[in-house]
Design an enzyme around this catalytic site. Structure first.
Site, PDB file in Angstrom:
ATOM      1  N   GLY A   1      85.014  18.975  77.095  1.00 37.00           N
ATOM      2  CA  GLY A   1      85.992  17.944  77.441  1.00 37.00           C
ATOM      3  C   GLY A   1      86.566  18.016  78.771  1.00 37.00           C
ATOM      4  N   LEU A  36      74.149   6.058  69.700  1.00 36.37           N
ATOM      5  CA  LEU A  36      75.204   5.042  69.161  1.00 36.37           C
ATOM      6  C   LEU A  36      74.166   3.877  68.391  1.00 36.37           C
ATOM      7  CD1 LEU A  36      77.989   5.321  71.465  1.00 36.37           C
ATOM      8  CD2 LEU A  36      77.845   6.645  69.071  1.00 36.37           C
ATOM      9  N   HIS A  62      77.629   9.127  82.888  1.00 34.31           N
ATOM     10  CA  HIS A  62      76.481   9.701  82.731  1.00 34.31           C
ATOM     11  C   HIS A  62      76.094  10.459  84.009  1.00 34.31           C
ATOM     12  CE1 HIS A  62      72.268   9.989  81.339  1.00 34.31           C
ATOM     13  NE2 HIS A  62      71.873   9.818  82.615  1.00 34.31           N
ATOM     14  N   GLN A  90      82.741  15.426  91.102  1.00 35.99           N
ATOM     15  CA  GLN A  90      83.094  14.026  91.230  1.00 35.99           C
ATOM     16  C   GLN A  90      83.140  13.316  89.770  1.00 35.99           C
ATOM     17  OE1 GLN A  90      83.218  12.821  94.319  1.00 35.99           O
ATOM     18  NE2 GLN A  90      82.973  15.231  94.890  1.00 35.99           N
TER      19      GLN A  90
HETATM   20  C1  GRF Z   1      79.266  15.615  81.858  1.00 31.50           C
HETATM   21  O1  GRF Z   1      78.429  16.050  82.722  1.00 31.50           O
HETATM   22  C2  GRF Z   1      79.241  14.070  81.475  1.00 31.50           C
HETATM   23  O2  GRF Z   1      78.738  13.312  82.447  1.00 31.50           O
HETATM   24  C3  GRF Z   1      77.861  14.057  80.339  1.00 31.50           C
HETATM   25  O3  GRF Z   1      78.219  15.222  79.733  1.00 31.50           O
HETATM   26  C4  GRF Z   1      79.166  16.280  80.397  1.00 31.50           C
HETATM   27  C5  GRF Z   1      80.367  16.186  79.667  1.00 31.50           C
HETATM   28  O4  GRF Z   1      81.214  17.281  80.225  1.00 31.50           O
HETATM   29  N1  GRF Z   1      77.888  12.756  79.571  1.00 31.50           N
HETATM   30  P1  GRF Z   1      82.768  17.654  79.845  1.00 31.50           P
HETATM   31  O5  GRF Z   1      82.573  17.773  78.259  1.00 31.50           O
HETATM   32  O6  GRF Z   1      83.330  16.270  80.025  1.00 31.50           O
HETATM   33  O7  GRF Z   1      83.119  18.754  80.527  1.00 31.50           O
END
Ligand code: GRF
Length: 213
Positions: free
Chosen positions: A12, A93, A109, A173
């Site tokens: 998270g 989903l 993503h 980023q």
């Molecule tokens: C991130 O790289 C996001 O782009 C992808 O899953 C990862 C989640 O990382 N959907 P976090 O749990 O927010 O640290």
């Protein structure tokens, strides 16, 4: 105050970046709940430590996507959110669920969409030999990793990069563009016109970031 529910499956870090930005920048919004499909998602501890309600809807307890999504929707809607934010929520989903939150659910993503949908995006980028990689914030539509693009950030792919080094460069980023995109939403600056997103003219920040080195 706009109400935001954030869905996570793991550490998270994006959720954390959004929670911190909302607090520091005094958004007209409150993160009312963080919901995980995994009881051991480490991000839940941080959310609880910030006084945010946490909920677990354990996906492994369900035998069908439809049944899981129906209960998840009930749990989300208890908080009556204006916006649902997917932040590392590792679930495909169902269409009824996505349609229910049409125009009010965002995802991040880890690729420059429309390139490299699905999993292992950093490996896909290294295999393809691209020189530029990145991340995208978009509205969620029924087709996986599609949907109107709000913001993107690009990073270079450097000689000797591994999946991990590339993921780390991209993640920095993500923590910049995701809070920015969510803030635009809660400030009412985003409008959808078909597949295109318009950002209020008064917004001075760019929705595209290109990073050097
Ligand atoms: C991130 O790289 C996001 O782009 C992808 O899953 C990862 C989640 O990382 N959907 P976090 O749990 O927010 O640290």
């Amino acid at each position: 105050m706009r109400k935001i529910v954030i869905l996570i499956s793991g550490r998270g870090s994006n959720m954390r970046a959004i929670v911190q930005a909302a607090k520091e920048q005094q958004w007209p919004a409150e993160i009312v709940a963080v919901i995980s499909n995994k009881a051991d998602a480490s991000g839940l501890e941080y959310a609880a430590s910030m006084g945010i309600a946490t909920v677990v809807v354990a996906s492994r307890d369900f035998t069908s996507r439809e049944a899981f999504d129906a209960v998840l929707q009930q749990e989300i809607d208890r908080f009556a959110p204006d916006l649902v934010v997917l932040a590392g929520f590792m679930r495909i989903l169902t269409t009824p669920f996505v349609t229910h939150y049409s125009g009010r659910m965002l995802n991040i993503h880890p690729s420059l969409l429309p390139s490299f949908t699905g999993l292992a995006t950093h490996r896909q980028a290294l295999t393809a030999g691209v020189r530029i990689h990145g991340t995208t914030v978009h509205f969620v539509t029924p087709e996986l990793d599609h949907g109107p693009i709000i913001a993107q950030a690009a990073v270079p792919v450097l000689p000797g990069d591994t999946e991990q080094s590339l993921a780390e460069r991209v993640l920095v980023q993500e923590h910049v563009i995701y809070p920015k995109a969510v803030r635009w939403f809660v400030e009412g600056k985003l409008t959808l016109e078909g597949d295109l997103v318009h950002i209020g003219a008064e917004s001075t920040e760019s929705a595209g970031i290109a990073c050097v080195g």
